[in-house]
Write an enzyme that holds these catalytic residues in place. Structure first.
Site, PDB file in Angstrom:
ATOM      1  N   HIS A  46      46.364  38.708  30.638  1.00  0.00           N
ATOM      2  CA  HIS A  46      45.955  39.381  31.945  1.00  0.00           C
ATOM      3  C   HIS A  46      45.514  38.486  32.810  1.00  0.00           C
ATOM      4  O   HIS A  46      45.199  37.115  32.552  1.00  0.00           O
ATOM      5  CB  HIS A  46      45.055  40.468  31.722  1.00  0.00           C
ATOM      6  CG  HIS A  46      45.492  41.701  31.036  1.00  0.00           C
ATOM      7  ND1 HIS A  46      44.670  42.922  30.968  1.00  0.00           N
ATOM      8  CD2 HIS A  46      46.704  41.769  30.355  1.00  0.00           C
ATOM      9  CE1 HIS A  46      45.348  43.674  30.296  1.00  0.00           C
ATOM     10  NE2 HIS A  46      46.449  43.336  29.985  1.00  0.00           N
ATOM     11  N   GLU A  48      42.795  38.097  34.639  1.00  0.00           N
ATOM     12  CA  GLU A  48      41.456  37.553  34.381  1.00  0.00           C
ATOM     13  C   GLU A  48      41.598  36.494  33.043  1.00  0.00           C
ATOM     14  O   GLU A  48      40.802  35.519  33.144  1.00  0.00           O
ATOM     15  CB  GLU A  48      40.415  38.883  34.025  1.00  0.00           C
ATOM     16  CG  GLU A  48      40.524  39.686  35.118  1.00  0.00           C
ATOM     17  CD  GLU A  48      41.434  40.957  34.835  1.00  0.00           C
ATOM     18  OE1 GLU A  48      41.121  42.210  35.206  1.00  0.00           O
ATOM     19  OE2 GLU A  48      42.515  40.545  34.412  1.00  0.00           O
ATOM     20  N   CYS A  79      39.328  42.659  29.254  1.00  0.00           N
ATOM     21  CA  CYS A  79      39.098  41.620  30.095  1.00  0.00           C
ATOM     22  C   CYS A  79      37.372  41.507  30.414  1.00  0.00           C
ATOM     23  O   CYS A  79      36.919  40.965  30.613  1.00  0.00           O
ATOM     24  CB  CYS A  79      40.091  41.817  31.360  1.00  0.00           C
ATOM     25  SG  CYS A  79      41.691  41.247  31.244  1.00  0.00           S
TER      26      CYS A  79
END
Length: 160
Positions: A46, A48, A79
């Protein structure tokens, strides 16, 4: 946040869900990331997570003390957990994630009693622009999937 939105556009150009993240320390960008789960075949890739990994390398420390993360979509539980473990001080997100938001929309890991580190969370920075970017992507994707299914159905009908 505008830089995070530009990174989200980069993700979209690579066929990924358009989410971008920028990590800042002392007013300087130290790392950035965008969704790359599809291209890297990695569920943890992801935006992040990409930014956290790069920041750790840049600072030569997994603890990202006194940093702020700007991200176009509210962090998911994975995350949020990584942000807590890395000690990011402040999380600023654009659009809420109505299905998996872990910074206050569905649940809030940043204020959970089991958290050993707390982070300040600010939501809604450029919310409408961030939401529009995501909605346009999913609307286009649904349209593409529908067109592909219709083409396959038509092709199957011709083969009889």
């Amino acid at each position: 946040m505008r830089r995070a939105m530009a990174l989200a556009t980069q993700a979209e150009q690579q066929g990924e869900v358009p989410v971008g993240a920028v990590l800042v320390k002392d007013g300087e960008i130290i790392a950035e990331g965008w969704n790359q789960s599809i291209g890297l075949h990695d569920a943890s890739a992801h935006a992040e997570m990409q930014a956290i990994r790069k920041a750790g390398q840049a600072l030569e420390n997994y603890r990202l003390l006194d940093t702020t993360l700007y991200v176009t979509l509210e962090p998911c539980p994975m995350c949020a957990g990584a942000l807590l473990h890395s000690r990011v001080k402040r999380i600023v997100f654009g659009a809420p994630d109505l299905k998996a938001g872990a910074a206050g929309t569905v649940l809030n890991l940043f204020e959970h009693q089991a958290a050993y580190h707390y982070a300040d969370v600010l939501q809604g920075l450029l919310e409408e622009e961030c939401r529009s970017q995501l909605q346009a992507f999913f609307k286009r994707r649904r349209k593409e999937i529908k067109a592909r299914k219709q083409a396959e159905k038509k092709e199957a009908g011709q083969g009889e």
